[in-house]
Design an enzyme around this catalytic site. Sequence first.
Site, PDB file in Angstrom:
ATOM      1  N   HIS A  28      13.632   9.833 -58.040  1.00 52.25           N
ATOM      2  CA  HIS A  28      13.975   8.723 -57.090  1.00 52.25           C
ATOM      3  C   HIS A  28      13.159   7.271 -57.379  1.00 52.25           C
ATOM      4  O   HIS A  28      13.731   6.384 -57.813  1.00 52.25           O
ATOM      5  CB  HIS A  28      14.151   8.539 -56.146  1.00 52.25           C
ATOM      6  CG  HIS A  28      15.218   7.916 -55.006  1.00 52.25           C
ATOM      7  ND1 HIS A  28      16.416   6.833 -55.665  1.00 52.25           N
ATOM      8  CD2 HIS A  28      14.840   6.637 -54.297  1.00 52.25           C
ATOM      9  CE1 HIS A  28      16.770   5.965 -55.100  1.00 52.25           C
ATOM     10  NE2 HIS A  28      15.226   5.753 -54.485  1.00 52.25           N
ATOM     11  N   SER A  81      16.003   1.614 -55.555  1.00 44.95           N
ATOM     12  CA  SER A  81      16.260   2.107 -53.954  1.00 44.95           C
ATOM     13  C   SER A  81      17.369   0.985 -53.894  1.00 44.95           C
ATOM     14  O   SER A  81      17.881   0.264 -54.078  1.00 44.95           O
ATOM     15  CB  SER A  81      15.906   2.793 -53.366  1.00 44.95           C
ATOM     16  OG  SER A  81      17.272   4.094 -52.229  1.00 44.95           O
ATOM     17  N   ASP A 138      16.763  12.529 -60.148  1.00 46.87           N
ATOM     18  CA  ASP A 138      17.712  11.677 -59.392  1.00 46.87           C
ATOM     19  C   ASP A 138      18.790  12.303 -59.380  1.00 46.87           C
ATOM     20  O   ASP A 138      19.556  12.640 -60.400  1.00 46.87           O
ATOM     21  CB  ASP A 138      17.711  10.358 -59.616  1.00 46.87           C
ATOM     22  CG  ASP A 138      17.641   9.802 -58.169  1.00 46.87           C
ATOM     23  OD1 ASP A 138      17.188  10.099 -56.942  1.00 46.87           O
ATOM     24  OD2 ASP A 138      17.864   8.389 -58.148  1.00 46.87           O
TER      25      ASP A 138
END
Length: 464
Positions: A441, A170, A382
């Site tokens: 994610h 991230s 994601d």
Amino acid sequence: MDRCCCPLALLPLLLLCLCLCSPRAGSAASITTGTPDGSERWGYVEVRPKAHLFWWYYKSPQRTSTPTKPWPTVLWLQGGPGASGVGLGNFLEVGPLDVDLKPRNSTWLQKADLIFVDNPVGVGYSYVEDDSLLVTTDWQQAADATALLRALVQELPTLRSSPLFLVAESYGGKYAATLGASVARAVRAGELKITLGGVALGDSWISPEDFTLSYTPLLLSVSRLDDNAGGEASKKAQKIKDQIAAGQFEASQGSWIDLLDLIDTKSGNVDMYNFLLDSGMDPVSADTLTAGSSPTPSSVQAVKYSAYLVGSQGSGSNTIDDIMNGVIKEKLRIVPKDLKWVEVSTAVYNALVNDFMKPRIDEVDELLSYGVNVTVYNGQLDVICSTDGAEAWVQKLKWDGLKSFLSLPRQSLYCGQSQGTKAFVRSYKNLHFYWILGAGHFVPADQPCIALSMIGSITNSPAS
């Protein structure tokens, strides 16, 4: 180094005998502790006056004294910004124990030594003595993390011969890109004796513009938005693109949050970390905000980062907050008593407001130009850092091998005894891209088998 032995702790699984080490010359505010057998070490490094980074090292049981090839080390960089790698990445994703303190079958410790760090200062167990010392740019973070590595080369002798891989998730991808460039420069200048084995960017926020522009077409294609909502979302995304181009980064972050709010309303509360889920499946509670903070849009968005992982802990008796403020803190012993661990520091999140929407494509290009191995991996499900967005920013690279990379076919990947394709990979020279099927994610949490296989390949682990 002088050593002193501590009394045996009472908790048999975790509270092991500690050996406190006296500070090294030149780093009087740093402290290192660990287990007697050297399988774990942890400590604080004062990277700037009154700014303290906490790190935790695990030696792989698979490491041998005479490996057939160099045994790798992975430094895990969590996102958020403001999320705790020592907590989330360690106990909820790739560390040796899960949140119930039971062995994780898919721990990356099978393939490499692991270092978790609460980065930047102010995150998790890391702290500053004055909030004015919080970093406000990715490059300030890189300077602090480079200072940490200078100290760790002295504290962890294995790092002198072990190739180091920066693996990020991230917003941590922006940390990895800037830190990778900082480390590469320091190595080239002879200022840091370390081997940078590679940088891996997992679902990483490298180009906010490209990810933002991907939301509408992706959510339209999976029926989470209709054409009417899609038109409104596209206008907001274009506004964000224009603000980024004009250098209005703080304003663009505010507009980005507005876009996420619109998507939340019009999509039936899609989970931006996995479009097969609703965000309501992982409730965000104001109780998880940093003590004393108010639930502003930005702070709620910061906490949503950890909601997916925390919500996927299962039905065990422990919570991540409980162990980090209880048994783990007791084991470590050196964490200040008045420090309360939180999943995401909203103070750190908000301090980076002017850097949040800045791209880090140039830093990736710099790494490629040095010959550093760069891996991009992305979960199929994601949204916030979508695969479409990752493909878009990769195509903006100025690297001279890009055309050849893009022309190559992908290779199918499988895992263990399971049936069917689990991922695809494309590689050319020092750029590698993994498409991870069935993952959102948080790839290691969603697809642990293929993630473990992938990290073995990335690090060229002797155990692979």
